[in-house]
Design an enzyme around this catalytic site. Structure first.
Site, PDB file in Angstrom:
ATOM      1  N   TRP A  21       1.063  -0.561  -0.334  1.00 58.32           N
ATOM      2  CA  TRP A  21       0.569   0.011  -0.571  1.00 58.32           C
ATOM      3  C   TRP A  21       1.028   1.310   0.046  1.00 58.32           C
ATOM      4  O   TRP A  21       0.491   1.947  -0.160  1.00 58.32           O
ATOM      5  CB  TRP A  21      -0.964  -0.660   1.226  1.00 58.32           C
ATOM      6  CG  TRP A  21      -2.340  -1.201   0.923  1.00 58.32           C
ATOM      7  CD1 TRP A  21      -2.377  -2.263   1.883  1.00 58.32           C
ATOM      8  CD2 TRP A  21      -2.717  -0.828  -0.127  1.00 58.32           C
ATOM      9  NE1 TRP A  21      -3.409  -2.936   0.682  1.00 58.32           N
ATOM     10  CE2 TRP A  21      -3.936  -2.138   0.608  1.00 58.32           C
ATOM     11  CE3 TRP A  21      -3.102  -0.115  -1.047  1.00 58.32           C
ATOM     12  CZ2 TRP A  21      -4.966  -2.436  -0.912  1.00 58.32           C
ATOM     13  CZ3 TRP A  21      -4.438  -0.522  -1.840  1.00 58.32           C
ATOM     14  CH2 TRP A  21      -5.208  -1.700  -1.389  1.00 58.32           C
TER      15      TRP A  21
ATOM     16  N   ASP B 155      -1.967   6.441   6.762  1.00 56.38           N
ATOM     17  CA  ASP B 155      -3.135   5.426   5.546  1.00 56.38           C
ATOM     18  C   ASP B 155      -3.687   4.930   6.879  1.00 56.38           C
ATOM     19  O   ASP B 155      -2.588   3.648   6.823  1.00 56.38           O
ATOM     20  CB  ASP B 155      -2.263   5.085   4.671  1.00 56.38           C
ATOM     21  CG  ASP B 155      -2.908   3.675   3.659  1.00 56.38           C
ATOM     22  OD1 ASP B 155      -4.386   3.306   4.267  1.00 56.38           O
ATOM     23  OD2 ASP B 155      -3.487   3.228   2.454  1.00 56.38           O
TER      24      ASP B 155
ATOM     25  N   LYS C 267     -12.312  -2.229   6.130  1.00 58.13           N
ATOM     26  CA  LYS C 267     -11.806  -3.454   6.969  1.00 58.13           C
ATOM     27  C   LYS C 267     -12.110  -3.060   8.677  1.00 58.13           C
ATOM     28  O   LYS C 267     -12.546  -3.685   9.101  1.00 58.13           O
ATOM     29  CB  LYS C 267     -10.541  -2.655   7.815  1.00 58.13           C
ATOM     30  CG  LYS C 267      -9.769  -3.398   5.631  1.00 58.13           C
ATOM     31  CD  LYS C 267      -9.612  -2.159   4.697  1.00 58.13           C
ATOM     32  CE  LYS C 267      -8.945  -3.338   3.748  1.00 58.13           C
ATOM     33  NZ  LYS C 267      -8.025  -1.765   3.161  1.00 58.13           N
TER      34      LYS C 267
END
Ligand SMILES: *Cc1c(COP(=O)(O)O)cnc(C)c1O
Length: 360
Positions: free
Chosen positions: A102, A172, A196
């Site tokens: 990511w 993030d 999530k």
């Protein structure tokens, strides 16, 4: 009806209590005669839902008053662009930590808008640990430092918050937000896709310090300017109303559990039990350095990858689903976010031990 223990990395499990409440309120939200999904986002019913959700989130994370909380769309992936569009200043470069899949995506998107310096990378070690503070080659003049506190694919989590001096820290937190208490005042921007640990897909939470808002790069589209959303209480256009409502129910559920300290204690127990089971066995392995192991995403491999399909098929029969590892890493991955009950982790451990006895 039977509910599976779903170990998906996202969209992930939601607390059963939240889904039951949503079902209860589905056709008629508290005497309104409407489902929340049918309400005007500007009506008093939805405004009360939206405000309560923000109040509860602020309380859970102890968000200081000089931070805005935005309820946006576009996922964390859109924040890979919105962060640079809103935070680059005066042609200065931005620092990025490259700690996994990511981070890499965030870096490649930022390069479209300005200069990126990679202040640390663990790529040569195949992203099996978080770099230490002493390894970060930080630029004191950086526009901001971006990092990924929990790398969802590699299962690597920073055991500390990087110290940047005065440089705004951008995180993030898609796969770690609300898993434990954090000190929001250490950050300039925190963002997270909801699917999530917060709620359903379609909602993105952005927590941004007010002084960082209002200087977007020239040409920034209206919808990508934090100021537009901050000035309009995230209702410049139609927000993802139903996802916002469900996120609000999740915040309530967390408060009832004892807030983030209570959640953290449960998450720590779940992670410790699963890593202990992996480490005690010669059949299962996790490649991540112990201090950097994620509480949320636990990748593991079987001694013989030829058994992977059998493992997945037999696990599924036990109601243990979506354990297949990310296609870039292989093996297995158990995502054990807030909504995964401790019994789910215990069931997985029991299954793993049984599987090893049978095939190991
Ligand atoms: C899932 C994830 C993303 C991507 O989120 P989208 O909402 O699908 O854009 C980005 N970063 C991290 C750390 C993630 O876990």
């Amino acid at each position: 009806m039977s509910r599976a223990f779903n170990f998906s990395a996202g969209p992930a499990m939601l607390p059963a209590a939240v889904l039951l409440q949503a079902r209860e309120e589905m056709l008629d939200w508290r005497g309104s005669g409407m489902c929340v999904a049918e309400m005007s986002h500007r009506g008093k019913e939805f405004l009360s839902i939206a405000e309560q959700a923000e109040t509860d989130l602020r309380e859970l994370l102890a968000i200081p008053a000089d931070y805005k909380v935005l309820f946006l769309q576009g996922g964390a992936s859109l924040q890979f662009a919105m962060v640079p569009m809103n935070l680059y200043r005066d042609g200065r470069a931005a620092d990025y930590l490259n700690t996994g899949s990511w981070s890499k995506k965030a870096i490649s998107e930022a390069k479209r808008f300005g200069e990126v310096r990679v202040a640390a990378t663990t790529e040569a070690e195949r992203f099996t640990r978080a770099p230490a503070q002493a390894e970060l080659a930080l630029n004191p003049d950086a526009a901001y430092l971006h990092y990924t506190p929990n790398e969802t694919i590699e299962g690597v989590e920073f055991p500390y918050v990087p110290d940047t001096g005065g440089v705004p820290l951008v995180a993030d937190m898609s796969s770690t937000i609300l898993s434990r208490p954090i000190d929001v005042s250490r950050y300039g921007v925190i963002y997270a896709g909801a699917q999530k640990n917060v709620g359903p897909a379609g909602l993105t939470i952005v927590i941004v310090r007010s002084d960082l808002i209002g200087q977007p790069l020239p040409g920034t589209p209206t919808m990508l300017d934090y100021k537009i959303h901050a000035d309009n209480d995230s209702m410049y256009n139609t927000p993802p109303t139903y996802a916002w409502y469900l996120a609000g129910l999740v915040f309530r559920w967390l408060k009832d559990l004892g807030g983030l300290p209570g959640m953290a204690a449960i998450n720590r127990r779940k992670a410790e039990a699963l890593y202990a089971a992996i480490d005690q066995s010669a059949f299962y392995a996790n490649p991540v350095q112990p201090e950097s192991r994620s509480w949320m995403n636990v990748p593991f491999t079987l001694a013989d990858p030829k058994l992977d399909d059998t493992f997945l098929a037999e696990a599924k029969k036990q109601g243990l689903v979506t354990l297949k590892g990310h296609r870039s890493v292989g093996g297995m991955r158990a995502s054990i976010y807030n909504a995964m009950p401790e019994e789910g982790v215990q069931a997985l451990i029991g299954f793993m031990q049984e599987f090893e006895r049978k095939y190991g």
